[in-house]
Design a protein around this motif. Structure first.
Motif, PDB file in Angstrom:
ATOM      1  N   UNK B 204      31.944  57.561  56.657  1.00  0.00           N
ATOM      2  CA  UNK B 204      31.035  56.657  57.358  1.00  0.00           C
ATOM      3  C   UNK B 204      31.146  55.295  56.681  1.00  0.00           C
ATOM      4  N   UNK B 205      31.545  54.298  57.457  1.00  0.00           N
ATOM      5  CA  UNK B 205      31.880  53.000  56.860  1.00  0.00           C
ATOM      6  C   UNK B 205      31.030  51.875  57.447  1.00  0.00           C
ATOM      7  N   UNK B 206      30.778  50.882  56.579  1.00  0.00           N
ATOM      8  CA  UNK B 206      30.078  49.667  57.014  1.00  0.00           C
ATOM      9  C   UNK B 206      30.861  48.456  56.523  1.00  0.00           C
ATOM     10  N   UNK B 207      30.551  47.273  57.035  1.00  0.00           N
ATOM     11  CA  UNK B 207      31.169  46.056  56.521  1.00  0.00           C
ATOM     12  C   UNK B 207      30.674  45.813  55.102  1.00  0.00           C
ATOM     13  N   UNK B 208      31.524  45.154  54.293  1.00  0.00           N
ATOM     14  CA  UNK B 208      31.142  44.926  52.905  1.00  0.00           C
ATOM     15  C   UNK B 208      29.838  44.121  52.815  1.00  0.00           C
ATOM     16  N   UNK B 209      29.704  43.081  53.654  1.00  0.00           N
ATOM     17  CA  UNK B 209      28.486  42.263  53.550  1.00  0.00           C
ATOM     18  C   UNK B 209      27.240  43.056  53.938  1.00  0.00           C
ATOM     19  N   UNK B 210      27.382  43.988  54.857  1.00  0.00           N
ATOM     20  CA  UNK B 210      26.240  44.842  55.217  1.00  0.00           C
ATOM     21  C   UNK B 210      25.846  45.696  54.013  1.00  0.00           C
ATOM     22  N   UNK B 211      26.858  46.277  53.372  1.00  0.00           N
ATOM     23  CA  UNK B 211      26.602  47.138  52.217  1.00  0.00           C
ATOM     24  C   UNK B 211      25.885  46.345  51.121  1.00  0.00           C
ATOM     25  N   UNK B 212      26.363  45.102  50.917  1.00  0.00           N
ATOM     26  CA  UNK B 212      25.764  44.294  49.841  1.00  0.00           C
ATOM     27  C   UNK B 212      24.360  43.839  50.216  1.00  0.00           C
ATOM     28  N   UNK B 213      24.185  43.358  51.420  1.00  0.00           N
ATOM     29  CA  UNK B 213      22.877  42.834  51.824  1.00  0.00           C
ATOM     30  C   UNK B 213      21.810  43.936  51.805  1.00  0.00           C
ATOM     31  N   UNK B 285      44.324  54.312  57.030  1.00  0.00           N
ATOM     32  CA  UNK B 285      44.817  53.088  56.418  1.00  0.00           C
ATOM     33  C   UNK B 285      43.962  51.884  56.771  1.00  0.00           C
ATOM     34  N   UNK B 286      43.174  51.990  57.814  1.00  0.00           N
ATOM     35  CA  UNK B 286      42.464  50.812  58.314  1.00  0.00           C
ATOM     36  C   UNK B 286      41.226  50.480  57.492  1.00  0.00           C
ATOM     37  N   UNK B 287      40.662  51.475  56.782  1.00  0.00           N
ATOM     38  CA  UNK B 287      39.459  51.204  55.988  1.00  0.00           C
ATOM     39  C   UNK B 287      39.756  50.169  54.907  1.00  0.00           C
ATOM     40  N   UNK B 288      40.891  50.347  54.245  1.00  0.00           N
ATOM     41  CA  UNK B 288      41.284  49.407  53.197  1.00  0.00           C
ATOM     42  C   UNK B 288      41.656  48.058  53.823  1.00  0.00           C
ATOM     43  N   UNK B 289      42.335  48.124  54.950  1.00  0.00           N
ATOM     44  CA  UNK B 289      42.828  46.890  55.572  1.00  0.00           C
ATOM     45  C   UNK B 289      41.667  45.972  55.960  1.00  0.00           C
ATOM     46  N   UNK B 290      40.581  46.562  56.450  1.00  0.00           N
ATOM     47  CA  UNK B 290      39.461  45.728  56.900  1.00  0.00           C
ATOM     48  C   UNK B 290      38.419  45.540  55.809  1.00  0.00           C
ATOM     49  N   UNK B 291      38.690  45.989  54.576  1.00  0.00           N
ATOM     50  CA  UNK B 291      37.765  45.831  53.459  1.00  0.00           C
ATOM     51  C   UNK B 291      36.391  46.404  53.814  1.00  0.00           C
ATOM     52  N   UNK B 292      36.377  47.651  54.202  1.00  0.00           N
ATOM     53  CA  UNK B 292      35.122  48.303  54.563  1.00  0.00           C
ATOM     54  C   UNK B 292      34.620  49.122  53.384  1.00  0.00           C
ATOM     55  N   UNK B 293      33.332  49.387  53.388  1.00  0.00           N
ATOM     56  CA  UNK B 293      32.754  50.224  52.347  1.00  0.00           C
ATOM     57  C   UNK B 293      32.453  51.598  52.925  1.00  0.00           C
ATOM     58  N   UNK B 294      33.017  52.623  52.270  1.00  0.00           N
ATOM     59  CA  UNK B 294      32.754  53.993  52.700  1.00  0.00           C
ATOM     60  C   UNK B 294      31.554  54.501  51.921  1.00  0.00           C
ATOM     61  N   UNK B 295      30.557  55.009  52.627  1.00  0.00           N
ATOM     62  CA  UNK B 295      29.334  55.456  51.977  1.00  0.00           C
ATOM     63  C   UNK B 295      29.478  56.896  51.491  1.00  0.00           C
TER      64      UNK B 295
END
Lengths: 290, 614
Positions: B204-213, B285-295
């Protein structure tokens, strides 16, 4: 009671040579046509019988009564017009005579013989039929359309008969024979339909609002030529129309129908002088006759 | 996929603009719709998912797999006497060993890669293989395996547990493997080879800024904030017990909104902030490519999805040579490698065959000059030919996309023509058979007093069965390949032809029919001389509709290994290779337009003289 036809022997049949159109040749052997001959002979024999007789016929469609104990005689060679509003049962009554409608009760007799005793196909090949829309087969040429009944009977001269019939209705077979129905005007199409009904030299023709879909001028023109044609041939005719003028002009007798029942049958002047019913009077008034 | 649909619509629009009848454009748009539907289909059956990397687990650790190897008599139904001999010897003596091993994959990149690795490994060991890649769903792939239509395909234990067995979820990987292997053997005589060594679980992945905020690190954190988030999940994830329903139960996850999203658009939707949370896969491969955060799955909800070869029981007994060769892969793979292979396939567009070849070399199972070695050489990790590939890519991007695509089509013309030929054969056979049955049936129904509508509606129900479901239903009776594909297309073609025949004949010019009957035509004469000729264009229109639907639907045949133009579409969708998709979709669209135009002419020709056809 007018009797007599001055047209040649009906169904003059020659030993089968092929009909002129190879792909349209009626190669289906049809024993019914022998029955047809027998029927016509029978018809000729009983000159004193009415050509058409309906006795106490009843027809229901579900809860609706389309014909309520209707009795009607049509003398040989005469023309009777069925008039009335739409839904009054005129067409249903008409179609009882060629077995297109089977009454629930009562008897229908054609040429002295009950309709129920006929093979309907045989019966129909001996009775001309014209409907409001003409009902020409759109994928058949005019000539082939007109030759339908003789062709169905397997008659070798079907095409000649068709040419003759086209001439009778005032269309040159040379000019119109090869055309498609869609290339004709409405009036021409109805002429073709009448020619088709007459092509087999039937003793009876049924006409269901034959001029109903035409404009006023074409209509009166066609009416007149039909009148002359009929007078010449002496063919027994039953005509459905909602137009009293048409009835007066064409018919020997007029039968007024309302809601499945016959109100009055009589010669036009009889109706005029002694309307049997308020409705008849009203109808005459509305038509401006009287 | 959106792009493909756009192209198809553009093709349709171009047809319309060129003065073709509007119907053409409409039908092409219909086809485009089908392509869109098709695009959705791979995601209906899971890509199988996964987080944490696991150390390679030697098969010997497990009671199941090692004992399951043929040759170790203990696990066999009878005794060792049942076996022709030791694996190596029997491989040479048994003539059935010369029949190719049928290897299948499901329609997503990782499955293609694993299956290709299986295939190349067997080939390197001198065993012939037959590739049936891209089978449409877990249901179809497993159904085919169960029926012996295929011998082996890569599967995931978690999928087997949740989607095939429907059993209770467990967190322990070994326990799940044991449970699944035991249940499959018992129920279907299917065998699980030892795990390949990696898991691919839901991530389950979110955008990095979402994870940080929102300070999100775990799924519990996510559940806390879910009320303000929009989720975009694959329809598959939304439905399966190890997906959203389970997530709701385990974490109390209730998003503000859940949008069903196709695999192909999910990542872009997340990056473009259309949604805030998506379901991904740990080896993606796309999780790393889009810099997503896996919870992190802090409550251990997702079952383990260990990848392993799943083989048919009969094959397992019959081909110890192949089983031994495939078992060489046991425990050798790890999540990092697989992610890199997936990335090469999905982001770089490398051919699966190249990736598999590199992988086998990298794993030390095959030496690069083609000579095989049994020595694992794990040190060699960089895939060769990297520089070659980059220069090729650079050269290609220098040209315009259209020229690039045209040259791609030209290079692959033999394949594409082969696909097209197969496609046409599928369509012609199924359509011809349908016409031979449906036209006479339609005529009979007109004569039959009642019940015709019921019969036609019943046939119409076939139309409502989703094509993949229909294909799946037929596997037990017909297996996979051309036969069930033709049968399915035949069934789909019946309705339009039957309906048009019946309606066309029944409603043929009522006035003409009435007059002809009233003048003494028999019912048979009416049918032959009036109704049928007048209905001919309508019947032909039904045939035309069936043909166009058929050309579109035949792309689905690829999901059951029947080939056709669906092959590159399915593979291209799995590998995110637009050119490959288009190399199937454009000829399919062109074929549909051609068929439509051709049968449109036929429709005019069968119209009897005197009857106009617009």
């Amino acid at each position: 009671m007018t009797v007599g036809r001055d047209s040649p022997t009906p169904n003059g049949r020659k030993p089968a040579a092929s009909v002129d159109e190879p792909d349209t040749r009626n190669d289906e052997p049809d024993a019914r046509n022998d029955e047809l001959d027998a029927r016509n002979d029978e018809l000729d024999a009983r000159v004193d019988e009415p050509a058409l007789r309906a006795h106490e016929i009843v027809k229901r469609y579900g809860a609706t009564i389309a014909l309520d104990r209707v009795s009607l005689d049509v003398a040989r060679g005469s023309c009777v017009a069925l008039v009335g509003e739409s839904g009054s049962g005129k067409t249903t009554l008409l179609r009882c005579f060629n077995a297109m409608v089977r009454p629930d009760a009562g008897s229908v007799v054609v040429g002295g013989r009950p309709v129920a005793s006929f093979d309907p196909v045989v019966l129909r090949r001996g009775i001309g039929y014209v409907q409001q829309e003409g009902g020409l087969l759109p994928h058949w040429s005019v000539l082939r359309n007109v030759a339908l009944v003789p062709w169905l009977r397997g008659e070798a001269d079907a095409e000649e008969q068709a040419r003759g019939a086209l001439d009778q209705v005032g269309l040159s077979p040379g000019r119109f024979g090869d055309r498609w129905p869609r290339d004709l005007s409405g009036g021409q199409r109805q002429r073709v339909a009448i020619a088709r009904a007459l092509a087999g030299s039937p003793e009876i023709i049924l006409l269901d609002e034959p001029f109903g879909a035409l404009d006023a001028i074409t209509r009166s023109e066609l009416r007149r030529s039909f009148h002359n044609l009929r007078a010449g041939m002496g063919v027994t005719s039953l005509l459905v129309t909602h137009d009293l003028h048409e009835a007066v002009e064409l018919a020997d007798e007029i039968a007024v129908m309302k809601a499945g029942a016959l109100m009055q049958v009589g010669r036009p002047h009889e109706l005029l002088n002694a309307p049997a019913h308020e409705y008849v009077e009203e109808l005459l008034e509305r038509a401006g006759i009287g | 996929m959106g792009r493909v649909v756009l192209v198809l619509v553009a093709v349709a629009a171009a047809g319309g603009a060129a003065g073709q009848p509007a119907v053409l454009a409409g039908q092409a748009a219909l086809l485009a719709g089908q392509a869109a539907l098709l695009a959705g289909q791979p995601t209906l059956f899971a890509r199988e998912p996964a987080p944490a990397s696991r150390r390679p687990r030697p098969s010997a650790d497990l009671p199941g797999p090692s004992a399951d190897l043929p040759g170790s008599s203990a696990d066999l139904p009878g005794s060792s006497a049942d076996l022709p001999g030791s694996p190596a010897r029997s491989a040479q003596s048994d003539p059935s060993n010369r029949t190719p091993v049928i290897i299948a994959s499901k329609p997503f990149a990782e499955s293609y890669i694993l299956a290709e690795i299986f295939a190349q490994l067997l080939e390197a060991r001198g065993i012939a293989v037959d590739r049936r890649f891209g089978l449409g769903a877990t249901e179809i792939a497993f159904g085919a395996l169960r029926e012996g239509a295929i011998d082996v395909y890569p599967e995931y234990t978690g999928t087997a547990l949740a989607a095939i067995l429907g059993d209770e979820l467990q967190a322990d990987a070994e326990a799940v493997y044991r449970h699944v292997a035991g249940a499959f053997r018992e129920r279907w005589d299917a065998r699980w080879l030892a795990p390949l060594g990696f898991e691919n679980t839901y991530a389950i992945a979110v955008r990095r800024e979402t994870a940080e905020a929102l300070e999100l690190a775990t799924l519990s954190d996510l559940a806390r904030e879910a009320g303000g988030l929009r989720a975009g999940f694959t329809p598959d994830f939304i439905g399966r017990s190890d997906g959203l329903p389970g997530l709701r139960a385990a974490y109390g996850f209730e998003a503000a909104e859940v949008l069903p999203l196709l695999q192909a658009v999910k990542y872009e939707a997340l990056v473009e902030s259309g949604v805030d949370v998506i379901d991904g896969y740990s080896t993606d491969g796309l999780i790393a490519r889009y810099d997503l955060v896996v919870l992190e799955d802090d409550r251990g909800f997702f079952p383990p999805y260990e990848a392993a070869g799943l083989v048919n029981g009969d094959f397992w007994r019959r081909r110890p040579d192949a089983i031994a060769a495939l078992s060489e892969l046991s425990g050798l793979l790890d999540e990092e490698r697989v992610r890199e292979w997936n990335r090469r396939a999905e982001s770089d567009g490398d051919p699966v065959a190249d990736i598999a070849r590199d992988a086998l070399v990298e794993l030390g199972l095959v030496v690069s000059d083609g000579e095989e070695t049994m020595e694992p050489n794990l040190a060699e990790s960089a895939p060769p030919r990297e520089s070659e590939r980059e220069s090729a890519t650079a050269a290609e991007s220098a040209r315009s996309p259209v020229v690039g695509f045209a040259s791609y089509m030209w290079q692959n013309r033999t394949d594409i023509l082969g696909h097209a030929r197969r496609h046409i054969v599928l369509v012609i056979i199924s359509l011809g058979a349908a016409a031979l049955l449906a036209i006479p049936a339609g005529l009979v129904l007109v004569r039959a007093a009642g019940g015709a509508e019921g019969v036609i509606r019943g046939i119409g129900l076939v139309q409502t069965i989703p094509s993949l479901a229909l294909l799946a239903f037929m596997i037990p009776a017909l297996g996979i390949g051309v036969v069930p594909a033709v049968v399915a297309l035949f069934l789909y073609s019946l309705f339009p032809i039957l309906r048009n025949t019946y309606t066309g004949v029944r409603d043929a010019n009522p006035a003409a029919v009435d007059a002809a009957r009233a003048l003494g035509m028999t019912p048979a004469q009416l049918l032959r001389h009036v109704r049928f000729p007048l209905a001919a264009p309508v019947i032909m229109a039904g045939l035309r509709t069936a043909a166009v639907i058929n050309v579109g639907t035949a792309t689905i045949a690829a999901f059951i290994g029947a080939g056709g133009l669906g092959d590159p579409i399915v593979a291209g969708l799995a590998l995110s290779d637009t050119r490959m998709i288009l190399s199937g979709a454009i000829p399919a669209a062109a074929l549909a337009l051609l068929v439509d135009a051709g049968l449109g002419l036929a429709e005019k020709r069968v119209a009897p003289g005197g009857v106009a056809v617009e």
